[in-house]
Scaffold this motif. Structure first.
Motif, PDB file in Angstrom:
ATOM      1  N   LEU A  83      53.777  40.275  41.938  1.00  0.00           N
ATOM      2  CA  LEU A  83      52.915  39.664  40.923  1.00  0.00           C
ATOM      3  C   LEU A  83      51.816  40.637  40.532  1.00  0.00           C
ATOM      4  CD1 LEU A  83      51.741  36.860  39.589  1.00  0.00           C
ATOM      5  CD2 LEU A  83      50.301  36.908  41.598  1.00  0.00           C
ATOM      6  N   THR A  84      51.180  41.231  41.530  1.00  0.00           N
ATOM      7  CA  THR A  84      50.100  42.180  41.285  1.00  0.00           C
ATOM      8  C   THR A  84      50.595  43.386  40.497  1.00  0.00           C
ATOM      9  OG1 THR A  84      49.024  41.490  43.327  1.00  0.00           O
ATOM     10  CG2 THR A  84      48.336  43.613  42.398  1.00  0.00           C
ATOM     11  N   GLY A  85      51.724  43.942  40.926  1.00  0.00           N
ATOM     12  CA  GLY A  85      52.266  45.097  40.225  1.00  0.00           C
ATOM     13  C   GLY A  85      52.552  44.812  38.765  1.00  0.00           C
ATOM     14  N   THR A  86      53.096  43.624  38.498  1.00  0.00           N
ATOM     15  CA  THR A  86      53.388  43.250  37.117  1.00  0.00           C
ATOM     16  C   THR A  86      52.104  43.008  36.332  1.00  0.00           C
ATOM     17  OG1 THR A  86      55.495  42.274  37.779  1.00  0.00           O
ATOM     18  CG2 THR A  86      54.596  41.590  35.642  1.00  0.00           C
ATOM     19  N   ALA A 104      44.529  39.849  41.962  1.00  0.00           N
ATOM     20  CA  ALA A 104      45.590  39.192  41.196  1.00  0.00           C
ATOM     21  C   ALA A 104      45.813  37.755  41.666  1.00  0.00           C
ATOM     22  CB  ALA A 104      46.889  39.994  41.298  1.00  0.00           C
ATOM     23  N   VAL A 105      45.867  37.550  42.980  1.00  0.00           N
ATOM     24  CA  VAL A 105      46.066  36.194  43.509  1.00  0.00           C
ATOM     25  C   VAL A 105      44.855  35.324  43.172  1.00  0.00           C
ATOM     26  CG1 VAL A 105      46.424  34.844  45.623  1.00  0.00           C
ATOM     27  CG2 VAL A 105      47.648  36.998  45.291  1.00  0.00           C
ATOM     28  N   GLY A 106      43.660  35.909  43.217  1.00  0.00           N
ATOM     29  CA  GLY A 106      42.454  35.181  42.819  1.00  0.00           C
ATOM     30  C   GLY A 106      42.493  34.779  41.353  1.00  0.00           C
ATOM     31  N   GLU A 107      42.966  35.679  40.506  1.00  0.00           N
ATOM     32  CA  GLU A 107      43.070  35.350  39.082  1.00  0.00           C
ATOM     33  C   GLU A 107      44.098  34.247  38.842  1.00  0.00           C
ATOM     34  OE1 GLU A 107      42.275  35.195  35.098  1.00  0.00           O
ATOM     35  OE2 GLU A 107      41.117  36.056  36.742  1.00  0.00           O
TER      36      GLU A 107
END
Length: 165
Positions: A83-86, A104-107
């Motif tokens: 997810l972060t990489g994308t 990314a997970v926070g967003e």
């Protein structure tokens, strides 16, 4: 197929989000972040089961005001890193830093939580995300009102909403 688990806190006069609304907004956020080809699929998990990933990233936001609740996203570690990489357009050959995963997970939880907040009575405010490399822990004074068990590329994803007892 029962992929939504929700509890009716009949002893309390609390409003809970509709599980189908939470599913739809979660899917909308996911597709907005990752693209139309990256769908979430339902995953059959017995009620009360803990999140079953070996490595986990979790994030929560708290909604306070006209409605109160906690929105949590739990992701398999591989899902969190992909997810972060994308999201950050990091090439697959590069290592994704933990700080980037936390952002990314926070967003993701911030977007899902903000949408849940918009479904409920207000005015309310949304806290900053709390992100952890590990499983989310919930205080004893909340109850699970809605839970989505999903899969992305075969790996587990869970979105849950907890409300005060």
């Amino acid at each position: 197929m029962n992929v939504l688990t929700f509890f009716d806190p009949s002893s309390a006069d609390l409003e809970t989000p509709d599980p189908e609304d939470v599913r739809m907004l979660t899917e909308d956020v996911w597709l907005a972040l990752l693209g139309e080809d990256e769908v979430l699929l339902p995953r059959l998990v017995p009620p009360g089961s803990p999140f079953d990933a070996a490595g986990v990233w979790s994030a929560t936001v708290t909604v306070t005001g006209g409605w109160q609740g906690v929105v949590t996203v739990e992701l398999d570690e591989d899902v969190a890193r992909q997810l972060t990489g994308t999201m950050l357009d990091i090439p697959g050959t590069e290592t994704v830093a933990d700080g980037d995963v936390a952002d990314a997970v926070g967003e993701l939880v911030n977007m899902v939580g903000g949408n849940v907040k918009s479904l409920m009575p207000g005015p309310s405010t949304l806290s900053l995300p709390a992100v952890a490399a590990g499983r989310a822990a919930f205080p004893s004074d909340v109850t699970e009102a809605c839970r989505l068990d999903l899969a992305w590329r075969g790996a587990p994803v869970r979105v849950s909403v907890h409300i005060p007892q």
